[in-house]
Design a protein around this motif. Structure first.
Motif, PDB file in Angstrom:
ATOM      1  N   GLU A 115       0.895  -1.190  -0.038  1.00 12.59           N
ATOM      2  CA  GLU A 115       0.010   0.071  -0.016  1.00 12.59           C
ATOM      3  C   GLU A 115       0.859   1.213  -0.105  1.00 12.59           C
ATOM      4  OE1 GLU A 115      -3.350   0.176   2.601  1.00 12.59           O
ATOM      5  OE2 GLU A 115      -3.929  -1.661   1.932  1.00 12.59           O
ATOM      6  N   SER A 116       0.587   2.074  -0.909  1.00 13.59           N
ATOM      7  CA  SER A 116       1.462   3.287  -1.031  1.00 13.59           C
ATOM      8  C   SER A 116       1.080   4.471  -0.174  1.00 13.59           C
ATOM      9  CB  SER A 116       1.239   3.524  -2.391  1.00 13.59           C
ATOM     10  OG  SER A 116       0.058   3.874  -3.000  1.00 13.59           O
ATOM     11  N   GLU A 117      -0.006   4.245   0.590  1.00 12.60           N
ATOM     12  CA  GLU A 117      -0.606   5.373   1.532  1.00 12.60           C
ATOM     13  C   GLU A 117       0.534   5.840   2.592  1.00 12.60           C
ATOM     14  OE1 GLU A 117      -4.273   4.715   3.361  1.00 12.60           O
ATOM     15  OE2 GLU A 117      -4.852   3.625   1.725  1.00 12.60           O
ATOM     16  N   THR A 118       1.013   7.164   2.348  1.00 10.06           N
ATOM     17  CA  THR A 118       1.771   7.370   3.562  1.00 10.06           C
ATOM     18  C   THR A 118       1.097   8.629   4.601  1.00 10.06           C
ATOM     19  OG1 THR A 118       2.489   9.089   2.121  1.00 10.06           O
ATOM     20  CG2 THR A 118       3.853   7.073   2.388  1.00 10.06           C
ATOM     21  N   LEU A 119       1.475   8.703   5.709  1.00  5.97           N
ATOM     22  CA  LEU A 119       0.958   9.648   6.577  1.00  5.97           C
ATOM     23  C   LEU A 119       1.485  10.941   6.381  1.00  5.97           C
ATOM     24  CD1 LEU A 119      -0.995   9.012   8.944  1.00  5.97           C
ATOM     25  CD2 LEU A 119       1.105   8.692  10.458  1.00  5.97           C
ATOM     26  N   ASP A 120       0.598  11.821   5.846  1.00  6.35           N
ATOM     27  CA  ASP A 120       0.996  13.230   5.455  1.00  6.35           C
ATOM     28  C   ASP A 120       1.027  14.063   6.784  1.00  6.35           C
ATOM     29  OD1 ASP A 120       1.315  12.611   2.810  1.00  6.35           O
ATOM     30  OD2 ASP A 120      -0.806  12.794   2.499  1.00  6.35           O
ATOM     31  N   GLY A 121       1.768  15.245   6.791  1.00  5.93           N
ATOM     32  CA  GLY A 121       1.514  16.071   7.960  1.00  5.93           C
ATOM     33  C   GLY A 121       2.276  15.554   9.074  1.00  5.93           C
ATOM     34  N   GLU A 122       2.301  16.549   9.928  1.00  6.76           N
ATOM     35  CA  GLU A 122       2.775  16.181  11.177  1.00  6.76           C
ATOM     36  C   GLU A 122       1.937  15.807  12.356  1.00  6.76           C
ATOM     37  OE1 GLU A 122       6.414  17.240  12.738  1.00  6.76           O
ATOM     38  OE2 GLU A 122       6.562  16.163  10.849  1.00  6.76           O
ATOM     39  N   LEU A 123       2.045  15.262  13.453  1.00  5.21           N
ATOM     40  CA  LEU A 123       0.976  14.827  14.597  1.00  5.21           C
ATOM     41  C   LEU A 123       0.733  16.152  15.058  1.00  5.21           C
ATOM     42  CD1 LEU A 123       0.409  12.216  15.969  1.00  5.21           C
ATOM     43  CD2 LEU A 123       2.082  12.814  17.874  1.00  5.21           C
ATOM     44  N   PRO A 124      -0.681  16.041  15.085  1.00  6.60           N
ATOM     45  CA  PRO A 124      -1.159  17.554  15.693  1.00  6.60           C
ATOM     46  C   PRO A 124      -0.384  17.419  17.120  1.00  6.60           C
ATOM     47  CG  PRO A 124      -2.734  16.386  14.604  1.00  6.60           C
ATOM     48  CD  PRO A 124      -1.556  15.338  14.648  1.00  6.60           C
ATOM     49  N   SER A 125      -0.673  18.943  17.628  1.00  3.39           N
ATOM     50  CA  SER A 125      -0.069  18.850  19.216  1.00  3.39           C
ATOM     51  C   SER A 125      -1.295  18.543  20.123  1.00  3.39           C
ATOM     52  CB  SER A 125       0.021  20.280  19.281  1.00  3.39           C
ATOM     53  OG  SER A 125       0.163  20.695  21.018  1.00  3.39           O
ATOM     54  N   PRO A 126      -0.788  17.550  21.297  1.00  3.46           N
ATOM     55  CA  PRO A 126      -1.846  17.205  22.237  1.00  3.46           C
ATOM     56  C   PRO A 126      -2.278  18.346  23.070  1.00  3.46           C
ATOM     57  CG  PRO A 126       0.393  16.236  22.814  1.00  3.46           C
ATOM     58  CD  PRO A 126       0.412  17.089  21.495  1.00  3.46           C
ATOM     59  N   ILE A 127      -1.582  19.470  22.837  1.00  3.68           N
ATOM     60  CA  ILE A 127      -2.072  20.832  23.605  1.00  3.68           C
ATOM     61  C   ILE A 127      -3.490  21.418  22.977  1.00  3.68           C
ATOM     62  CG2 ILE A 127      -1.574  23.128  24.194  1.00  3.68           C
ATOM     63  CD1 ILE A 127       1.248  22.187  24.449  1.00  3.68           C
ATOM     64  N   ASN A 128      -3.569  21.062  21.692  1.00  2.00           N
ATOM     65  CA  ASN A 128      -4.724  21.699  20.947  1.00  2.00           C
ATOM     66  C   ASN A 128      -5.105  20.537  20.045  1.00  2.00           C
ATOM     67  OD1 ASN A 128      -6.605  23.188  20.036  1.00  2.00           O
ATOM     68  ND2 ASN A 128      -5.184  24.553  18.818  1.00  2.00           N
ATOM     69  N   PRO A 129      -5.564  19.435  20.466  1.00  2.00           N
ATOM     70  CA  PRO A 129      -5.983  18.263  19.502  1.00  2.00           C
ATOM     71  C   PRO A 129      -7.243  18.805  18.588  1.00  2.00           C
ATOM     72  CG  PRO A 129      -6.868  17.780  21.562  1.00  2.00           C
ATOM     73  CD  PRO A 129      -6.073  18.961  21.889  1.00  2.00           C
ATOM     74  N   PRO A 130      -7.183  18.059  17.405  1.00  2.00           N
ATOM     75  CA  PRO A 130      -8.117  18.583  16.621  1.00  2.00           C
ATOM     76  C   PRO A 130      -9.452  18.189  16.880  1.00  2.00           C
ATOM     77  CG  PRO A 130      -6.359  17.247  15.502  1.00  2.00           C
ATOM     78  CD  PRO A 130      -6.230  17.032  16.984  1.00  2.00           C
ATOM     79  N   ALA A 131     -10.683  18.979  16.454  1.00  2.00           N
ATOM     80  CA  ALA A 131     -11.808  18.459  16.809  1.00  2.00           C
ATOM     81  C   ALA A 131     -12.394  17.408  16.209  1.00  2.00           C
ATOM     82  CB  ALA A 131     -12.790  19.801  16.695  1.00  2.00           C
ATOM     83  N   GLY A 132     -13.492  16.757  16.412  1.00  2.00           N
ATOM     84  CA  GLY A 132     -14.070  15.517  15.722  1.00  2.00           C
ATOM     85  C   GLY A 132     -13.084  14.362  15.977  1.00  2.00           C
ATOM     86  N   CYS A 133     -12.871  13.844  14.791  1.00  2.00           N
ATOM     87  CA  CYS A 133     -12.056  12.525  14.879  1.00  2.00           C
ATOM     88  C   CYS A 133     -10.784  13.193  14.824  1.00  2.00           C
ATOM     89  CB  CYS A 133     -12.194  11.866  13.571  1.00  2.00           C
ATOM     90  SG  CYS A 133     -10.885  10.587  13.349  1.00  2.00           S
ATOM     91  N   ARG A 134      -9.642  12.757  15.840  1.00  2.00           N
ATOM     92  CA  ARG A 134      -8.390  13.461  16.036  1.00  2.00           C
ATOM     93  C   ARG A 134      -7.545  13.119  14.970  1.00  2.00           C
ATOM     94  NH1 ARG A 134      -6.814  13.491  22.369  1.00  2.00           N
ATOM     95  NH2 ARG A 134      -8.556  14.839  23.157  1.00  2.00           N
ATOM     96  N   PHE A 135      -7.944  12.222  13.895  1.00  2.00           N
ATOM     97  CA  PHE A 135      -7.096  11.698  12.900  1.00  2.00           C
ATOM     98  C   PHE A 135      -7.395  12.503  11.515  1.00  2.00           C
ATOM     99  CE2 PHE A 135      -5.601   8.406   9.543  1.00  2.00           C
ATOM    100  CZ  PHE A 135      -4.344   8.889   9.899  1.00  2.00           C
ATOM    101  N   HIS A 136      -8.534  13.310  11.592  1.00  2.00           N
ATOM    102  CA  HIS A 136      -9.082  13.972  10.304  1.00  2.00           C
ATOM    103  C   HIS A 136      -7.966  14.574   9.783  1.00  2.00           C
ATOM    104  CE1 HIS A 136     -10.437  17.558  12.408  1.00  2.00           C
ATOM    105  NE2 HIS A 136      -9.747  18.230  11.440  1.00  2.00           N
ATOM    106  N   THR A 137      -7.123  15.366  10.429  1.00  2.00           N
ATOM    107  CA  THR A 137      -6.062  16.236   9.724  1.00  2.00           C
ATOM    108  C   THR A 137      -5.319  15.434   8.715  1.00  2.00           C
ATOM    109  OG1 THR A 137      -4.842  16.202  11.726  1.00  2.00           O
ATOM    110  CG2 THR A 137      -6.008  17.815  11.553  1.00  2.00           C
TER     111      THR A 137
END
Lengths: 351, 315, 338
Positions: C276-298
């Motif tokens: 599978e060629s999918e890779t994880l894009d971007g950086e891990l979001p900060s746990p100080i200000n985690p994304p709303a909704g599903c935390r993986f959506h970013t």
């Protein structure tokens, strides 16, 4: 194809004088590396895989170190020579922990400009431009802003990318990658290894990839060399090695590694004991105290390297040979090996 | 007959790690350390056993006489010679200006100097060490208070504090030791606190908690043995410093009132420049003893710290 | 992902340890808060091994430490054998301590360099008085030291630095076993070891589990290791559980987009997802200000509007022991990418 190899290492030794005697960290290793090729060097801690590379690069600055043998880099003898003019420009190195090789109190930009200005005589403006280009090529987002950041403001993966950017700044002919992804998460590891492969193909660089991870070696190299206790035990084209390994150590190493292919609670096959003491190594074959094929001869004589086409190994009773099968059977019947390892039939449920 | 026996059909039964764990070379403390220790044992031995050793009475005046012919009367009389006397077979290190034996006074002086050095640092270790360890381990308000206290002690001019105490209180062995002990509290305490912070983070402390150990037990069994190493190295250095500090107090005339100390001996010896010029043995015997002892303490402390540091690293 | 919910929890009487709505926050200075673990629930049945897997910063170690109350969680309950550990007083908790032990990652840091190995192992018995008398204590300690594959006589004389890394881990296991615990938390116990030694320790852990009837909570970043030792596996991302269930099922048929990416990155030649060629894009979001909704959506290729606003709850996947917290689980090899 007729091009001469970039690196020819012959009977290379690295020793360290210690209080208890000479530690033979690398004990007579030979190999060649062609341009554009990747050689994987696999081994456990103390196998000498890292010292071998640091040794011939002249990176071990210890008065206790002694090196001998021959290492030709592009035809030039570099053993016991001053190699500093090669660093960065012709051979570059990346390490396991980028934090130790980046200067924590210097901005990232300055650390990239430096080799550019030193090796390529660029002026400030050119260096900056090239630095941004390099950071872009290693996949760092908003590179211009990163230049004014300090290493601790970056994540581990980002730091390793910066290290790679610095290492590749002067377009070296060879890259030594010493466990470049061991400290990183698997998803980041995959990214970095993909990146290294891409950049290597782009620049036609030769690379030694030092790793303890057989999975990494298998997926990312052209050839693999297996080291143990300072010696080379097996060396072959990657596919050949994994399809038809001859050294019991290589086989044991693979059998001891858990695999996603096996169901849960699959019994592993550990290698008993610990890696050898390099100051006072066991006589004969260094792996013999931990080897289930070991015969009397293994405890006294050091096996010479057998060279087949594209495959070298140093063992009297190689895996897959009649001699090996007989040795194993003999030991199983006796209930122990020549070095006293007790062995028996595997339990049910083992793979 | 070549049974295709695969290695995975065979299992090593003895899966334990049976390589003898004997490979770690014993680190050596070196000859210098043992020389230093020998000197310390020697000087402490002399001090302890001084009363039973064949030493001259340190307070006796060994007035030497010579026969003098009176120029006028022609009578030969025994008349005293003006001390100090130079080293001789009788007085190996000479005598002072009151004709007292310098060697014997130096050895008796060691009794006070060594006790002051030892008592001061023992006080510093006990008070500073406990405060520092407890503060480092529990943190919180207590830590803040103790750290501030150490800071105040360190910032307060040491000499002024010493002069203050010694002028107000009786200058007994106890007060001098206590004064120097108070000065030792802050440096020892800060070291103990810093070392405790480091070791409290280590996982063996967490492991001890999961076993159900109470904080006092963790401090005693897990932290103390580790903190003791840098502390003892510092204690040896600190003892040297205290001995020298006593000398400095003596120079100001603020050391113990009764008995001789190395500091007092040196002070009396250098009281007049003529004494120092004409009878250097008076000053240089106690100075030599002081110098050798403090150097031995410093050297032993350094070596001890290196020795344990290396061991820690080689784990 | 990285959702909440408790649909995957079993009946309270079937499990030995039940963790509900576990939250662990740390102050980050300036009034900010690190949301290290956010609303995590799971349970472990007696004799079972639950593997907690995820990358750095996912909160797996913090979760494990909060379970044994070192330090206690910010909120949530940890019910062990009918007792909620978060309700206990300090002394009541201390009385419970022998029941759950921990093995750490660093074999050097987890042993006191100044004590002899046998004293380290017998420490637990000494704390609790060794009331059975000397012979009981002696016998128990020697038995355990031998069980983990070391020589009890040598252990009397030697200190930890005279042993290899693998042997030090054996000593840690012995120390944990001496009080006859029910649960052992293994926090990356083999990550610092060489491959060949790693297998020794994993096998030994399995043997000890059988011999002493242990229940394990096994934390690791190494998916192959987790698969090998675990009965059930929970995959974590940024303080939340994404997918939990039977280990073989999850590794064979992962449906959470993050689990799939994680698996595909494992450099294992036998990895069925390696292609599978999918890779994880971007950086891990900060746990100080985690994304709303599903935390993986970013970082998720399948994210829709709902993922940004609504947190997914765990739902059963198929009809087996397989639960996932995702609005758009990836069910086959032809996912409908957005």
């Amino acid at each position: 194809m007729s091009e001469s190899p970039l690196l020819v290492v012959e009977d290379y030794h690295v020793g360290f004088r210690t209080e208890t005697g000479l530690a033979k960290a690398v004990d007579g290793v030979s190999f060649t590396l062609n341009r554009g090729q990747t050689l994987g060097i696999v081994g456990e801690s103390g196998s000498g895989k890292s010292v071998l590379n640091r040794g011939f690069m002249g990176l071990v600055s210890s008065s206790r170190m002694i090196e001998s043998g021959s290492v030709l880099f592009d035809g030039q003898q570099i053993v016991n020579q001053d190699r500093q003019d090669l660093w960065g420009k012709r051979i570059a190195m990346i390490f396991q922990d980028p934090m130790t090789s980046l200067n924590p109190v210097m901005k990232v930009g300055k650390q990239i400009f430096e080799p550019l200005r030193r090796h390529l005589n660029m002026d400030k403006g050119q260096a900056r431009e090239r630095a941004i280009e390099l950071l872009t090529s290693v996949g760092i987002p908003s590179p211009a802003q990163r230049l004014s950041q300090y290493p601790h403001e970056l994540s581990g993966g980002m730091r390793q990318r910066v290290m790679i950017a610095i290492a590749l700044a002067a377009e070296p002919e060879m890259l030594v990658a010493d466990e470049p992804t061991t400290a990183l998460d698997v998803t980041v590891q995959k990214y970095i290894l993909d990146l290294l492969r891409e950049l290597q193909q782009e620049h036609g660089m030769a690379m030694t990839l030092i790793t303890h991870d057989l999975g990494v070696a298998r997926g990312r190299t052209d050839e693999v060399m297996v080291m143990y206790g300072g010696r080379k035990l097996e060396h072959a084209a990657t596919e050949t090695l994994f399809a038809d390994m001859h050294h019991p150590y290589t086989e044991a190493l693979l059998a001891s590694t858990p695999s996603l292919a096996h169901p849960k609670h699959t019994r592993l096959f550990p290698i008993p004991g610990s890696p050898p003491d390099i100051v006072d190594p066991p006589p004969g074959c260094r792996f013999s105290p931990r080897c289930m094929y070991a015969q009397d001869r293994c405890t006294t004589d050091n096996p010479e390297t057998t060279s087949l086409t594209d495959h070298e190994y140093a063992c009297f009773y190689p895996v897959g040979s009649d001699a090996g099968a007989e040795a194993l059977k003999h030991n199983q019947d006796a209930g122990q090996t020549a070095t006293g390892l007790k062995i028996g039939r595997a339990k049910e449920g083992a793979h | 007959m070549t049974d295709t026996l695969k290695p995975t059909d065979v299992e090593i039964l003895d899966a334990s790690d049976q390589v003898p764990a004997d490979s770690i070379a014993k680190k050596k403390l070196g000859i210098g350390f043992w020389l230093a220790i020998s000197w310390l044992v020697f000087i402490v031995g002399l001090a302890v056993f001084a009363p039973v050793l064949p030493l001259k009475d340190p307070d006796q005046n060994f007035i030497q006489t010579e026969e003098k012919e009176n120029a006028i009367t022609g009578r030969v009389t025994e008349s005293p010679i003006q001390p100090p006397y130079a080293p001789s077979g009788d007085h190996l290190f000479g005598t002072d200006s009151d004709a007292r034996d310098v060697l014997s006074r130096t050895i008796y002086g060691a009794r006070v100097s060594l006790v002051v050095g030892f008592a001061a640092i023992a006080f510093g270790m006990l008070i500073g060490g406990s405060l520092g360890m407890i503060a480092g381990f529990f943190g919180g308000t207590f830590d803040k208070v103790v750290s501030f206290l150490f800071l105040v002690l360190l910032s307060f001019p040491a000499l002024v504090l010493a002069i203050l105490i010694t002028t107000l209180a009786e200058r007994s062995l106890f007060t001098i030791s206590l004064t120097l002990g108070i000065l030792a509290v802050a440096p020892v305490g800060r070291l103990a606190r810093a070392a405790t912070l480091v070791f409290a983070e280590r996982e063996f402390v967490a492991a001890s908690r999961t076993l159900g150990a109470k904080p006092s037990r963790i401090l005693r069994r897990e932290i103390l043995p580790n903190v003791m190493i840098p502390m003892s190295a510092l204690a040896l250095l600190g003892m040297g410093v205290s001995i020298v500090a006593e000398g400095a107090l003596a120079f100001l005339g603020l050391s113990v009132e009764k008995g001789s100390t190395w500091g007092k001996l040196i002070r009396t010896a250098v009281n007049s420049t003529s004494d120092l010029e004409n009878a250097p043995w008076m000053a240089f015997t106690p100075i030599g003893a002081l110098f050798l002892t403090v150097m031995a303490l410093n050297f032993a402390g350094d070596r001890l710290r290196d020795y344990f540091d290396v061991k820690e690293l080689s784990i | 992902m990285a959702g909440s919910g408790k649909a995957h929890l079993r009946n309270a009487d079937e499990v030995l340890l039940r963790v509900e709505n576990l939250v662990k926050e740390f102050p980050a200075g300036g009034g900010k808060v690190v949301h290290a673990v956010s609303d995590v629930s799971f349970d472990v049945a007696e004799g079972e091994t639950l593997g907690l897997v995820g990358e750095s910063g996912c909160g797996k170690s913090t979760t494990a430490k909060a379970v044994i109350q070192l330090p206690p969680p910010t909120s949530g309950s940890v019910v062990f054998d009918g007792t909620d550990l978060t309700d206990l007083s300090a002394e009541e908790l201390r009385q419970q301590r022998p029941q759950f032990q921990m093995i750490f990652q660093d074999p050097i840091s987890s042993l006191n360099p100044r004590r002899r190995v046998r004293d380290i192992v017998s420490e637990g018995l000494e704390i609790w008085g060794g009331s059975g008398g000397g012979a009981f204590t002696e016998g128990r300690v020697d038995e355990i030291i031998e069980a983990v594959g070391l020589d009890p006589q040598e252990a009397r004389k030697r200190r930890p630095h005279e042993y290899s890394g693998g042997q030090c881990q054996r000593i840690s296991v012995a120390r944990a076993l001496v009080l006859d615990p029910k649960v052992i938390i293994c926090d990356e116990p083999v990550s610092a070891l060489d491959v060949s030694v790693q297998a020794q320790i994993l096998n030994m852990l399995e043997d000890m589990k059988d011999r002493y009837g242990l229940t394990l909570l096994f934390i690791s970043h190494d998916l192959s290791v987790v698969k090998n030792v675990s009965d059930r596996v929970a995959v974590m991302y940024l303080g939340k559980i994404c997918e939990i269930g039977d280990g073989d099922e999850i590794f064979k048929n992962p449906v959470h987009p993050y689990t799939r990416i994680l698996l595909s990155a494992v450099p294992d030649p036998a990895n069925p997802f390696a292609g599978e060629s999918e890779t994880l894009d971007g950086e891990l979001p900060s746990p100080i200000n985690p994304p709303a909704g599903c935390r993986f959506h970013t970082r998720c290729a399948y994210a829709q509007d709902i993922c940004r606003s609504e947190e997914p709850q765990t739902e059963q996947e198929g009809d087996g022991d397989h639960w996932v917290a995702c609005h758009f689980p990836v069910r086959n090899d032809a996912p409908a990418a957005d």
